[in-house]
Design a protein around this motif. Structure first.
Motif: not given
Length: 300
Positions: A126-129, A181-188, A221-229
């Motif tokens: 569980v993590y925050t935005s 990941m940084v772009a996802t952080l910026r969306s929040s 800016v990138t919204p969160p979404g499913p990824r394969v890493k």
């Protein structure tokens, strides 16, 4: 006033019902003479809210009125509306609703932790935005809690990724994944501009990691979404994991992220770690206790 003259029954029923829940004693007023109905009178709500009696009466009657967010907030405070009820009042009054900042969650309850544990042997967190880690399950700890990540001492995914060395980092292709990941952080971040906790976080991470500062300055800016890493563990090698994010009722801007192997080889390696065979490091009971504050890395 609005041009329409139609009356809406729901706006009348909603504030009237909430008014009946609030007693004079709740707001520090004397009960006075015997009341025909429970709760506050209309004129008392108007007085406490700083609005006219006629205006409030029309609100309850569902008549078309001009309403500002400030006035609706005053009525919401008087009627002791919770966050969901306050938003509902806005909708009924046909005023655009903008939620205020909510207190971030600091821990998870036993039910959420139970969900994480039930997902084992799939790693879950569980993590925050802001990528703060609030809770993990055993499979997550098997995979990511290695001495190098714990040594960072900050229970945050980005701090770990930018601070740990390339050789110790569990994330393969770090330079490819970090910009996302940084772009996802910026969306929040857009919902928290100016908040001291967020601004301190951005400043601190920028000072600690020049690469983060560079990526943050790009403004992507990138919204969160499913990824394969792809992740690595010294005991079993590389694993390809997909991630799925699930929202949590009552915990705004927090989510469960569950990871699943993308191929049979990765599944077998996860199983090896979970079963305790060929583990690189066995965490002590003291380090595992209070999982809500552990440092590590999570697919996001």
């Amino acid at each position: 006033m609005r041009s329409t003259q139609r009356r809406r029954p729901e706006p009348a029923a909603f504030p009237r019902g909430r008014r009946a829940r609030v007693t004079p004693a709740d707001v520090g007023m004397p009960a006075g003479p015997r009341r025909r109905t429970p709760g506050l009178r209309r004129e008392e709500v108007a007085q406490l809210s700083g609005v006219g009696v006629t205006w409030y009466t029309w609100l309850e009657q569902g008549r078309p009125i001009n309403a500002s967010p400030q006035v609706l907030d005053a009525v919401a405070r008087t009627l002791r509306l919770d966050a969901a009820e306050r938003e509902h009042l806005y909708r009924l009054a046909e005023v655009p609703f903008e939620p205020g900042p909510e207190r971030p969650a600091l821990r998870v309850g036993p039910k959420v932790q139970g969900v994480l544990d039930a997902l084992d042997p799939h790693p879950a967190v569980v993590y925050t935005s802001r990528y703060d880690i609030l809770a993990t399950n055993a499979a997550y700890r098997d995979l990511f809690m290695i001495p190098e990540t714990l040594a960072i001492g900050v229970p945050n995914v980005l701090w770990t990724l930018f601070a740990v060395s390339e050789s110790a980092c569990p994330l393969v292709h770090r330079e490819r994944e970090l910009p996302t990941m940084v772009a996802t952080l910026r969306s929040s971040y857009g919902r928290h501009v100016g908040e001291p906790a967020w601004e301190d976080f951005i400043r601190g991470l920028s000072a600690a990691g020049p690469r983060f500062a560079e990526l943050w300055a790009s403004g992507v800016v990138t919204p969160p979404g499913p990824r394969v890493k792809t992740f690595r563990h010294r005991a079993v090698g590389e694993m390809r994991l997909g991630s799925l994010s699930l929202s949590i009722d009552g915990m705004p801007e927090c989510r469960i992220v569950a990871c699943t192997p993308e191929d049979e080889e990765s599944r077998q390696k996860i199983a090896l770690l979970r079963e305790g065979r060929q583990r690189l490091w066995e965490p002590s009971g003291e380090e595992v206790a209070g999982v809500a504050g552990v440092a590590g890395v999570v697919p996001g």
